[in-house]
Design an enzyme around this catalytic site. Structure first.
Site, PDB file in Angstrom:
ATOM      1  N   SER A 169       1.018  -1.534  -0.186  1.00  0.00           N
ATOM      2  CA  SER A 169       0.438   0.185   0.166  1.00  0.00           C
ATOM      3  C   SER A 169       0.972   1.086   0.163  1.00  0.00           C
ATOM      4  O   SER A 169       2.415   1.192   0.584  1.00  0.00           O
ATOM      5  CB  SER A 169      -0.457  -0.184   1.382  1.00  0.00           C
ATOM      6  OG  SER A 169      -1.354   1.073   1.210  1.00  0.00           O
ATOM      7  N   TYR A 182      -2.460  -1.017  10.517  1.00  0.00           N
ATOM      8  CA  TYR A 182      -2.426  -1.203   8.908  1.00  0.00           C
ATOM      9  C   TYR A 182      -0.148  -0.337   8.380  1.00  0.00           C
ATOM     10  O   TYR A 182       0.033  -1.289   7.497  1.00  0.00           O
ATOM     11  CB  TYR A 182      -2.760  -0.330   8.358  1.00  0.00           C
ATOM     12  CG  TYR A 182      -4.014  -1.079   6.535  1.00  0.00           C
ATOM     13  CD1 TYR A 182      -3.773  -1.904   6.735  1.00  0.00           C
ATOM     14  CD2 TYR A 182      -3.237   0.298   6.154  1.00  0.00           C
ATOM     15  CE1 TYR A 182      -4.372  -1.983   4.370  1.00  0.00           C
ATOM     16  CE2 TYR A 182      -2.980  -0.118   4.569  1.00  0.00           C
ATOM     17  CZ  TYR A 182      -3.570  -1.069   3.618  1.00  0.00           C
ATOM     18  OH  TYR A 182      -3.483  -0.990   2.643  1.00  0.00           O
ATOM     19  N   LYS A 186       2.513  -3.219   6.788  1.00  0.00           N
ATOM     20  CA  LYS A 186       2.687  -2.802   5.034  1.00  0.00           C
ATOM     21  C   LYS A 186       3.947  -1.873   4.923  1.00  0.00           C
ATOM     22  O   LYS A 186       4.192  -2.574   3.835  1.00  0.00           O
ATOM     23  CB  LYS A 186       2.132  -1.462   4.154  1.00  0.00           C
ATOM     24  CG  LYS A 186       0.059  -1.906   4.659  1.00  0.00           C
ATOM     25  CD  LYS A 186      -0.165  -3.290   3.850  1.00  0.00           C
ATOM     26  CE  LYS A 186      -1.395  -3.663   3.496  1.00  0.00           C
ATOM     27  NZ  LYS A 186      -1.850  -4.916   2.094  1.00  0.00           N
TER      28      LYS A 186
END
Length: 343
Positions: A169, A182, A186
């Site tokens: 991402s 998150y 990532k």
């Protein structure tokens, strides 16, 4: 005589880099997906389903892995069913399920050519409401699961000269406020991709890491939301479906598969992702200051660390968003309640 680095024009360095990329793409043939066996984790809905459709369009045979057998069945039907689309239910964080999925791919399609690590977990909310367990769960799903599955698949990928696609991402390049677990996971996945790329190249295995911008996948309703849940979800779902910022899931899938076919080491997918990455690289202090300033405008933390699913935090505003609703219908995010077909 060695030329001092300061005397080498930057334009010459840039021109040399561009020329090297162009020459590489000219002399290294694209990876032909016709008849290739592809395993996609998180393949039953959202981006995974869009990726499945793209691989299918390019002549591949598919095995979709996800936890919910009913979702997998609906996904297979949307893709046209038949022998080219098979499914296996399993949890990517369980090694026995990973081994079973790889065995099923070999049984169904004779082997594995492409592994797509797409399954992911996203949690939205203030850092103050995130627990250590949240960070650990994100790392398990978003980083350790792809690492383990790829390592288990190496013998088969080596035998067939296969490829690996890691879906990271832009949050794995620039830490995004209110997405701390998150982003941490990532960032780890992006590093895993770089390490795998370097170490598996000698075994004939290509590894591509893609870092997309926000995409219209319909997946915010599956996200875990903390803090002021309705406000957090409204912001998350709106940005995720805002055309000038977000990217259509099918277009994102096409660009990701293009990067895999070209053999790219890493690809930013979407203009806003590339812009944020280069802003971070060229002006890290300014980018950090702007992100810190923007965080002050986000919803404040609450006393409770309890999480709810995005679909439980819907408001009239988010429920009536036509772009969001379309993505949810077409990418199998509504369970069995919708009758729409993926196009």
């Amino acid at each position: 005589m060695r030329i001092p680095r300061r005397l080498i024009p930057r334009r010459l360095i840039l021109a040399a880099a561009v020329t090297a990329i162009a020459m590489r793409r000219k002399f290294i043939p694209p990876y032909d997906l016709t008849g290739k066996s592809v395993l996609i984790t998180g393949g039953s809905r959202g981006l995974g389903l869009a990726l499945a459709a793209e691989f299918l369009k390019r002549g591949a045979t598919l095995t979709l892995m996800a936890r919910d057998p009913a979702e997998l069945e609906r996904a297979a039907q949307r893709l046209g069913g038949g022998r080219r689309v098979q499914t296996v239910a399993g949890d990517v964080t369980r090694e026995d399920d990973q081994r079973r999925a790889l065995a099923e791919v070999t049984r169904l399609h004779g082997g594995l050519d492409v592994l797509v690590n797409n399954a992911g977990l996203i949690q939205s909310g203030p850092l103050a409401n995130m627990t250590e367990a949240d960070f650990r769960r994100s790392m398990e799903v978003n980083a350790f699961a792809p690492l383990l599955l790829t390592r288990l698949a190496v013998p088969e990928l080596r035998r067939r000269g296969g490829r690996v696609l890691l879906v990271s991402s832009v949050g794995g390049k620039v830490a995004v406020p209110h997405l701390a677990p998150y982003s941490v996971s990532k960032f780890a996945l992006t590093g895993i991709g770089q390490a795998l790329r370097a170490e598996l190249a000698g075994e004939g295995i290509g590894v591509t890491t893609v870092c997309p911008t926000v995409m219209r996948t319909g997946s915010p309703r599956q996200a875990e939301v903390k803090g002021q849940a309705r406000k957090e979800y409204a912001l998350f779902a709106t940005v995720d479906n805002f055309p000038l910022i977000s990217l259509d899931a099918r277009e994102a899938a096409r660009r990701m598969v293009d990067a895999l076919v070209r053999g790219d080491a890493e690809a930013m997918v979407g203009g806003s992702a590339a812009l944020l990455r280069y802003a971070q690289a060229l002006a890290p202090q300014l980018t950090a200051d702007l992100l810190a300033l923007g965080t002050r405008l986000l919803p404040a933390p609450t006393q409770s660390d309890e999480a709810v699913l995005g679909k439980e935090a819907e408001t009239p505003l988010t429920r009536r968003n036509p772009i969001k609703s379309k993505a949810e219908r077409e990418l199998n995010e509504l369970g069995g309640k919708d009758g729409g077909e993926a196009s």
